[in-house]
Design a protein around this motif. Sequence first.
Motif, PDB file in Angstrom:
ATOM      1  N   PHE A 102       0.732  -1.231  -0.078  1.00  0.00           N
ATOM      2  CA  PHE A 102      -0.037   0.213  -0.237  1.00  0.00           C
ATOM      3  C   PHE A 102       1.025   1.433   0.138  1.00  0.00           C
ATOM      4  O   PHE A 102       2.155   1.479   0.638  1.00  0.00           O
ATOM      5  CB  PHE A 102      -0.673   0.377   1.062  1.00  0.00           C
ATOM      6  N   ALA A 103       0.149   2.403  -1.354  1.00  0.00           N
ATOM      7  CA  ALA A 103       1.729   2.965  -0.736  1.00  0.00           C
ATOM      8  C   ALA A 103       0.330   4.650  -0.576  1.00  0.00           C
ATOM      9  O   ALA A 103      -0.245   5.030  -1.311  1.00  0.00           O
ATOM     10  CB  ALA A 103       1.849   4.023  -2.012  1.00  0.00           C
ATOM     11  N   HIS A 104       0.191   5.406   0.315  1.00  0.00           N
ATOM     12  CA  HIS A 104      -0.200   6.498   0.590  1.00  0.00           C
ATOM     13  C   HIS A 104       0.525   7.558   0.628  1.00  0.00           C
ATOM     14  O   HIS A 104       1.026   7.774   0.216  1.00  0.00           O
ATOM     15  CB  HIS A 104      -1.280   6.157   2.087  1.00  0.00           C
ATOM     16  N   ALA A 105      -0.957   8.789   0.017  1.00  0.00           N
ATOM     17  CA  ALA A 105      -0.466  10.023  -0.062  1.00  0.00           C
ATOM     18  C   ALA A 105      -0.523  10.327   0.976  1.00  0.00           C
ATOM     19  O   ALA A 105      -0.511  10.553   1.983  1.00  0.00           O
ATOM     20  CB  ALA A 105      -2.047  10.124  -0.882  1.00  0.00           C
ATOM     21  N   ASP A 106       0.714  11.546   1.207  1.00  0.00           N
ATOM     22  CA  ASP A 106       0.768  12.501   1.967  1.00  0.00           C
ATOM     23  C   ASP A 106      -0.005  13.448   2.313  1.00  0.00           C
ATOM     24  O   ASP A 106      -0.714  13.784   1.594  1.00  0.00           O
ATOM     25  CB  ASP A 106       1.894  13.182   1.619  1.00  0.00           C
ATOM     26  N   ASP A 107      -1.038  13.364   3.448  1.00  0.00           N
ATOM     27  CA  ASP A 107      -1.437  13.906   4.031  1.00  0.00           C
ATOM     28  C   ASP A 107      -2.774  14.191   3.209  1.00  0.00           C
ATOM     29  O   ASP A 107      -3.406  14.608   2.985  1.00  0.00           O
ATOM     30  CB  ASP A 107      -1.109  15.756   4.206  1.00  0.00           C
ATOM     31  N   ASP A 108      -3.453  12.760   3.707  1.00  0.00           N
ATOM     32  CA  ASP A 108      -4.888  12.755   2.871  1.00  0.00           C
ATOM     33  C   ASP A 108      -5.208  12.152   3.528  1.00  0.00           C
ATOM     34  O   ASP A 108      -5.697  11.772   4.784  1.00  0.00           O
ATOM     35  CB  ASP A 108      -3.914  11.340   2.048  1.00  0.00           C
ATOM     36  N   PRO A 109      -6.640  13.044   4.445  1.00  0.00           N
ATOM     37  CA  PRO A 109      -7.689  13.070   4.827  1.00  0.00           C
ATOM     38  C   PRO A 109      -8.457  12.082   5.190  1.00  0.00           C
ATOM     39  O   PRO A 109      -9.054  11.578   5.795  1.00  0.00           O
ATOM     40  CB  PRO A 109      -8.527  14.510   4.815  1.00  0.00           C
ATOM     41  N   GLY A 110      -8.287  11.228   4.225  1.00  0.00           N
ATOM     42  CA  GLY A 110      -9.521  10.282   3.676  1.00  0.00           C
ATOM     43  C   GLY A 110      -8.127   8.890   4.636  1.00  0.00           C
ATOM     44  O   GLY A 110      -8.791   7.683   5.012  1.00  0.00           O
ATOM     45  N   MET A 111      -7.592   8.909   5.005  1.00  0.00           N
ATOM     46  CA  MET A 111      -6.452   7.795   5.381  1.00  0.00           C
ATOM     47  C   MET A 111      -5.563   8.693   5.845  1.00  0.00           C
ATOM     48  O   MET A 111      -3.878   8.892   5.772  1.00  0.00           O
ATOM     49  CB  MET A 111      -5.306   7.433   3.906  1.00  0.00           C
ATOM     50  N   PRO A 112      -5.809   9.186   7.224  1.00  0.00           N
ATOM     51  CA  PRO A 112      -4.234  10.634   8.660  1.00  0.00           C
ATOM     52  C   PRO A 112      -4.397   9.439   9.397  1.00  0.00           C
ATOM     53  O   PRO A 112      -4.173   7.040   8.991  1.00  0.00           O
ATOM     54  CB  PRO A 112      -6.297  10.674   9.195  1.00  0.00           C
ATOM     55  N   ALA A 113      -3.077   9.277   9.638  1.00  0.00           N
ATOM     56  CA  ALA A 113      -1.274   8.448  10.173  1.00  0.00           C
ATOM     57  C   ALA A 113      -2.268   7.384  11.129  1.00  0.00           C
ATOM     58  O   ALA A 113      -1.916   6.181  10.388  1.00  0.00           O
ATOM     59  CB  ALA A 113      -0.991   9.671  10.847  1.00  0.00           C
ATOM     60  N   GLU A 114      -3.719   7.643  11.673  1.00  0.00           N
ATOM     61  CA  GLU A 114      -3.670   6.838  13.010  1.00  0.00           C
ATOM     62  C   GLU A 114      -5.041   5.567  11.794  1.00  0.00           C
ATOM     63  O   GLU A 114      -4.515   3.859  12.381  1.00  0.00           O
ATOM     64  CB  GLU A 114      -4.912   7.396  14.002  1.00  0.00           C
ATOM     65  N   GLN A 115      -5.232   5.633  10.827  1.00  0.00           N
ATOM     66  CA  GLN A 115      -5.447   4.747   9.777  1.00  0.00           C
ATOM     67  C   GLN A 115      -4.559   3.882   9.722  1.00  0.00           C
ATOM     68  O   GLN A 115      -4.345   2.639   8.984  1.00  0.00           O
ATOM     69  CB  GLN A 115      -6.613   4.720   9.327  1.00  0.00           C
ATOM     70  N   GLN A 116      -3.334   4.535   8.673  1.00  0.00           N
ATOM     71  CA  GLN A 116      -1.731   4.208   8.376  1.00  0.00           C
ATOM     72  C   GLN A 116      -1.581   3.373   9.642  1.00  0.00           C
ATOM     73  O   GLN A 116      -1.121   2.361   8.755  1.00  0.00           O
ATOM     74  CB  GLN A 116      -1.056   4.585   7.702  1.00  0.00           C
ATOM     75  N   GLU A 117      -1.697   3.758  10.195  1.00  0.00           N
ATOM     76  CA  GLU A 117      -0.806   2.753  11.201  1.00  0.00           C
ATOM     77  C   GLU A 117      -1.733   1.269  11.367  1.00  0.00           C
ATOM     78  O   GLU A 117      -1.484   0.786  12.566  1.00  0.00           O
ATOM     79  CB  GLU A 117      -1.185   3.616  13.420  1.00  0.00           C
ATOM     80  N   ARG A 118      -2.781   1.279  11.704  1.00  0.00           N
ATOM     81  CA  ARG A 118      -3.995   0.096  12.093  1.00  0.00           C
ATOM     82  C   ARG A 118      -3.931  -0.612  11.629  1.00  0.00           C
ATOM     83  O   ARG A 118      -4.089  -2.134  11.519  1.00  0.00           O
ATOM     84  CB  ARG A 118      -5.643   1.062  12.348  1.00  0.00           C
ATOM     85  N   LEU A 119      -3.761  -0.120  10.257  1.00  0.00           N
ATOM     86  CA  LEU A 119      -3.506  -1.283   8.736  1.00  0.00           C
ATOM     87  C   LEU A 119      -2.277  -1.544   9.272  1.00  0.00           C
ATOM     88  O   LEU A 119      -2.283  -3.135   9.339  1.00  0.00           O
ATOM     89  CB  LEU A 119      -3.539  -0.434   7.475  1.00  0.00           C
TER      90      LEU A 119
END
Length: 251
Positions: free
Chosen positions: A183-200
């Motif tokens: 998975f490659a997240h966008a930087d500062d993406d309101p739809g995938m904030p840091a807490e969701q990145q960590e949870r994933l």
Amino acid sequence: MTAVQGTDVDIPTGDGAADAYLTHPADGAPHPAVLLYMDGFGLRPSLRAMADRLAGAGYTVAVPNVLYREGRAPVVELPEFIDQASRPRIFERLGPMMRALTPDQVERDADAYLRWLAGRPETAGGPVAVAGYCLGAALALRTAGAYPDRVAATAGFHGGNLATEAPDSPHLVAGRLTGEVYFAHADDDPGMPAEQQERLEEALTAAGVTHRCEVYPGAQHGYTQADTSAYDEKAAERHWEALLGLLNRAF
């Protein structure tokens, strides 16, 4: 790059037929298959071009219109170039359609897409890879969780709401995944904030899944989509390198 052959097709599903784009190397031989899930804007020329690029690397690629219940693509009228000013108007119409797509529908559709791909003469035998953009990242994850024996690898780019606190959050399928995941997240993406990145990340790690999750610095949500103002050429090329690397390891 290998010459490719692309055509519009219909994929039978339990709820009708999903219009889709199928593209593959024009050599008459079967190739490993990739189920490519659209972003929110849907099946359109730029997404067909992305599928063609993937086919040129040696894969048979199917891109279904996952909102087919709402109509054939384009489900809503789109400008040739999607800028920031046009997004609110487009998502005012697309938002309810996307939210109406339930996890049960996603899994039933995925079964139909995978069965159809497996039966195509352009497709080599064995599991396929699934990859998705934006909305499609969640669909790819749900597909891999529902049918792990049929999915060799999973990739998602600038996905949103992948690891919420909802009881049906996509990340909760982590324990059923068997193939490699990226998975490659966008930087500062309101739809995938840091807490969701960590949870994933925590879910994939706890499940023992071979995976890598990254944030592309400076890239906006939608960074892979060349017909939008969010496009970031550097991030898009990085995504191609990561995706092709994943597919090379899977096949």
